[in-house]
Enzyme design. Structure first.
Site, short mmCIF file in Angstrom:
data_model
loop_
_atom_site.label_atom_id
_atom_site.label_comp_id
_atom_site.label_asym_id
_atom_site.label_seq_id
_atom_site.Cartn_x
_atom_site.Cartn_y
_atom_site.Cartn_z
N GLU A 2 -10.00 9.93 12.66
CA GLU A 2 -9.03 8.86 12.88
C GLU A 2 -7.80 9.04 11.99
O GLU A 2 -7.13 8.07 11.61
CB GLU A 2 -9.66 7.49 12.66
CG GLU A 2 -10.24 7.24 11.28
CD GLU A 2 -11.65 7.75 11.09
OE1 GLU A 2 -12.26 7.43 10.05
OE2 GLU A 2 -12.16 8.49 11.97
N ASP A 33 4.07 -6.62 7.66
CA ASP A 33 4.16 -7.01 6.25
C ASP A 33 3.60 -5.93 5.34
O ASP A 33 2.93 -6.21 4.35
CB ASP A 33 3.41 -8.32 5.99
CG ASP A 33 3.77 -9.44 6.95
OD1 ASP A 33 4.97 -9.55 7.26
OD2 ASP A 33 2.88 -10.17 7.40
N GLU A 36 11.70 -15.80 2.40
CA GLU A 36 10.31 -15.41 2.15
C GLU A 36 10.27 -13.98 1.64
O GLU A 36 11.29 -13.35 1.38
CB GLU A 36 9.48 -15.53 3.43
CG GLU A 36 10.03 -14.74 4.59
CD GLU A 36 9.30 -15.01 5.89
OE1 GLU A 36 8.29 -15.73 5.87
OE2 GLU A 36 9.73 -14.49 6.93
#
Length: 806
Positions: free
Chosen positions: A578, A231, A429
């Site tokens: 990272e 999402d 949606e």
């Protein structure tokens, strides 16, 4: 989201007799746990740290009470006092999720007391476990005498078939449907102390580290290969794209033997994952925001799905507003001081729910997507799910009217007016709005038909098929009639990525560097782990969005190639380790302290679970013509003998430097290594070696140091006489291929030249105001750029002594 959970309403029959209750819940007097009872799973059970780790049971909307620390303790200095209880279940609660196991036995003890003058002479109390939804189980009970401490003491066994993904322990009086009719009998205040639940702690969870290469070198989708995220919603701020995602990794639990995880459980997700990039290929992992749940920023919510974010200046302060779905029943918002927080909740109840005007008929009040118009007016788009059964079947299928738009207040945490219907064809949606050239674009995910949408039917010609992204174009942000429908923006992702990658989708659009980009998700990392049978774990993707001359959108094609890298990576700074273009076999974790790159208020992560043969990589790193001299890393050794090998352009490419992680085990330190032959633009691979079977080290940051670069210039100094006065003459010729700045310094004065052309000379004759000058020197600074790197070269030249006249 692909699956929704419906919250059950709690209801229980009247309390059983004590003996029957014990039998029903597995209690047998004097029984021993089936495993070693050597660990207390309750934290701060004696309340000596105040109310830390405790909160009031909030399993139902009607629950409520006040919890405070009191010196009226059974032992120690402090106990917990609960007052103003709204329901019989409104008592102190602690979350034991992840600590207890199905099929195991535990011993529970606690002390409890009530002293209400108008209360009964004796009262039964329960220790109860809430397993989520409507599943509540009384574990141990005690009948207390008013004014005296009573002791819970019993053993309970959790049924082998019971799901324990949610396990929250709380204390209560026997349930009744209308306790307020006799509050002295049902809702008395009480004090709790010395709580313990003893049993063997669960085994360490299986590693979630993804050992396969999930994002292949050279490919730019999925965006990351070391964790999942769904999402995705993009936000552009200060030259970076931040991506906020449902944390699919939260429920990922691969079997240590097969490597296959059970299917995703959306009901467990209460965190949002954040990554960011300045080039759309190398992404920095910022970890997770604990949004919902007892320890969340908004503890009155249980889930955090489908985030949407925007920024706005409110009362002169720029703030960031992160909206999310609290399951299917409501949506909420938290507020950040920056894209990375810190985060707070300005609300104590959900923003969008059944009380929102105009949203009453919306089945799923979720998937909130904010949009701030050019005039500063904010809007929110939300909703989805089954169509109203009052509609004719054809309308339920083609025009379900299940999404809404509503104005937000200037504070961004309230709504104004009534929500308007978005009549998106075949809508399901994931509503989202962006604006381009004065037009508003609304995109959404389409449904798959079935009984929720009037039965099996065919969409009207041109309308989306199942699981596609459709879109509409409008002249206003609140006007979305079905006539605004413009077509399918993105077919179902399975069309591009094959078996195992179907299902619903969720998208956003952002503008970055003058181009538009489309975000979506697909289970592509899950597919590379397990093959064509995937378990619903989704990964973020981006494709460029292009438009036709009439403003319609060219249909997007999903690819593993993804988008182009928009700028080279700058290595000459301290940056987070990272940050990955690609990776294999590593994970990340938060550590104490702020980020060296993003500031003290931003979370700091490190790379962990580094084994022999693992690696991380950066795409298109620009070292310039002068190149890099060395690499410095901040590391924490976990085993002796670990090394970082720096390679160019391939995981098996030539080693241009080796960093020995030879620092004391367990301590953070900086280590460096010289580099050779590192210049120009390259992919950079950090490959990790060391003892097999051991975690080698953790890495916090990287920083490359540039090689010393000289600007080519020819500098001379001499003495001369003019009218009996001695002068020092300084000349600098620019031998570089671009203009340079020149600054000359002598004891007799200074002179600067802003831009000396290639091959040209800068010249200055400095008067000494004397008839003679001793031998001395002049300093010349030449400034310019070499390979995109700012360089200053300092030259010192000698001049001879000179005497003028007799």
């Amino acid at each position: 989201m692909e699956q929704r959970l419906r919250r059950a309403t709690r209801g229980r029959v009247a309390a059983l007799a004590t003996l029957g209750l014990m039998l029903a819940t597995g209690f047998v007097a004097g029984a021993s746990p089936v495993q070693a009872a050597d660990t207390n799973l309750v934290v701060n059970g004696g309340f000596e740290d105040g109310l830390a780790n405790w909160f009031v049971n909030n399993g139902n909307a009607s629950d409520g009470a006040q919890l405070s620390a009191t010196s009226d303790a059974f032992s120690g200095a402090t106990a917990a006092l609960v007052t103003n209880r709204a329901t019989t279940g409104s008592g102190p609660m602690q979350d034991l999720s992840g600590k207890v196991q199905a099929g195991q036995a535990y011993t529970l003890t606690a002390r409890i007391k009530y002293a209400n003058e108008s209360g009964p002479a004796t009262k039964q109390f329960f220790a109860t476990m809430h397993y989520g939804g409507g599943t509540y189980t009384n574990l141990v009970s005690v009948t207390a005498t008013k004014g005296q401490w009573a002791q819970f003491s019993g053993t309970f066994t959790i049924p082998a078939t019971q799901s324990v993904s949610t396990a929250r322990l709380f204390f209560e009086t026997p349930w009744t449907s209308a306790p307020s009719t006799d509050p002295a009998l049902h809702l008395m205040d009480f004090t709790l102390d010395d709580v313990s639940v003893v049993g063997a702690a669960p085994p360490a969870p299986a590693s979630k580290t993804i050992e396969v290469v999930g994002k292949l070198p050279g490919e730019h989708n999925p965006l990351i290969g070391h964790k999942f995220g769904a999402d995705g919603f993009g936000l552009v701020h200060d030259g970076r794209v931040y991506m906020y995602m449902t944390n699919d990794t939260q429920g990922y639990a691969p079997n240590p033997t097969t490597g296959v995880s059970p299917g995703i459980n959306y009901g467990d997700i209460n965190q949002i994952t954040v990554i960011s990039s300045e080039d759309l290929v190398n992404w920095t992992d910022h970890g997770e925001i604990q949004v919902a749940g007892p320890n969340g920023v908004a503890p009155f919510t249980a889930n955090s799905w489908a985030p949407g974010i925007t920024k706005k200046v409110v009362n002169g302060v720029e703030k960031f507003f992160l909206y999310y779905a609290n399951g299917g029943g409501s949506s909420n918002v938290i507020t950040g001081a920056s894209p990375l927080g810190p985060w707070t909740s300005e609300r104590t109840s959900t923003l969008i729910d059944g009380r929102t005007p105009g949203a009453e008929a919306v089945a799923w009040k979720f998937d909130p997507a904010p949009f701030v118009d050019d005039d500063g007016q904010p809007y929110l788009y939300f909703g989805g799910g089954p169509a109203s059964t009052s509609m004719p079947p054809a309308e339920r299928f083609n025009n379900p009217k299940n999404i809404r738009s509503i104005q937000l207040g200037d504070d961004m945490v309230s709504t104004e007016g009534t929500a308007a219907v978005v009549d998106a064809p075949v809508a399901f949606e994931a509503g989202h709005v962006f604006k381009r050239q004065g037009k508003y674009y609304f995109s959404y995910s389409s449904h798959f038909g079935g009984n929720d949408f009037g039965g099996s039917q065919q969409p009207l010609p041109g309308y989306p098929g199942g699981g596609q992204i459709g879109y509409m174009i409008s002249d206003g942000p609140m006007s979305w009639p079905k006539e605004a429908y413009a077509g399918v923006l993105f077919p179902n992702q399975s069309q591009f990525f094959g078996a195992g990658t179907g299902g619903n989708n969720h998208q956003s659009v952002f503008e970055f560097g003058g181009r538009y980009y489309f975000t979506y998700h697909a289970p592509t990392l899950n597919k590379r782990i397990n093959g064509n049978t995937t378990q619903g774990y989704r990964s973020p993707h981006i494709q460029e969005l292009t438009f036709n001359p009439d403003g319609t959108i060219q249909q997007v094609v999903g690819t593993y190639a993804g988008v182009d890298q928009v700028r080279d990576f700058d290595p000459y700074r301290v940056f987070e380790a990272e940050t990955f273009g690609w990776s294999k076999g590593v994970a990340t974790t938060k550590v104490d302290g702020g980020s060296a790159q993003f500031g003290g208020a931003a979370p700091n992560l490190v790379v962990r679970d580094i084994d022999n043969g693992d690696w991380t990589a950066l795409s298109s790193v620009n070292f310039g013509d002068g190149g890099a001299r060395s690499l410095t890393a901040r590391v924490r050794a976990l085993a002796a003998g670990g090394q970082v090998q720096v390679r160019l352009d391939d995981v098996n490419g030539p080693v241009v430097g080796t960093v020995a992680v030879d620092t004391p085990v367990g301590q953070w330190a900086e280590v460096s290594a010289e580099l050779t032959g590192v210049s120009g633009v390259h992919d950079v691979y950090f490959t990790y070696t060391g003892p097999a079977g051991a975690d080698l080290f953790e890495i916090d940051t990287w920083a490359f140091q540039p090689a010393t670069v000289d600007l080519p210039a020819t500098v001379t100094a001499s003495t001369r006489c003019v009218g009996g006065t001695a002068y020092v003459a300084v000349q600098a010729r620019n031998d570089h291929d671009a203009p340079v700045g020149v600054s000359m310094e002598t004891p007799y004065g200074t002179r600067s030249f802003a831009a000396v052309a290639p091959g040209a000379n800068a010249y200055q004759s400095f008067t000494t105001r004397a008839g003679s000058v001793p031998a001395g020197s002049a300093t010349v600074r030449v400034t310019g750029a070499v390979g995109g790197q700012d360089v200053t070269t300092v030259r010192t030249v000698q001049h001879p002594a000179g005497t003028c006249g007799g």
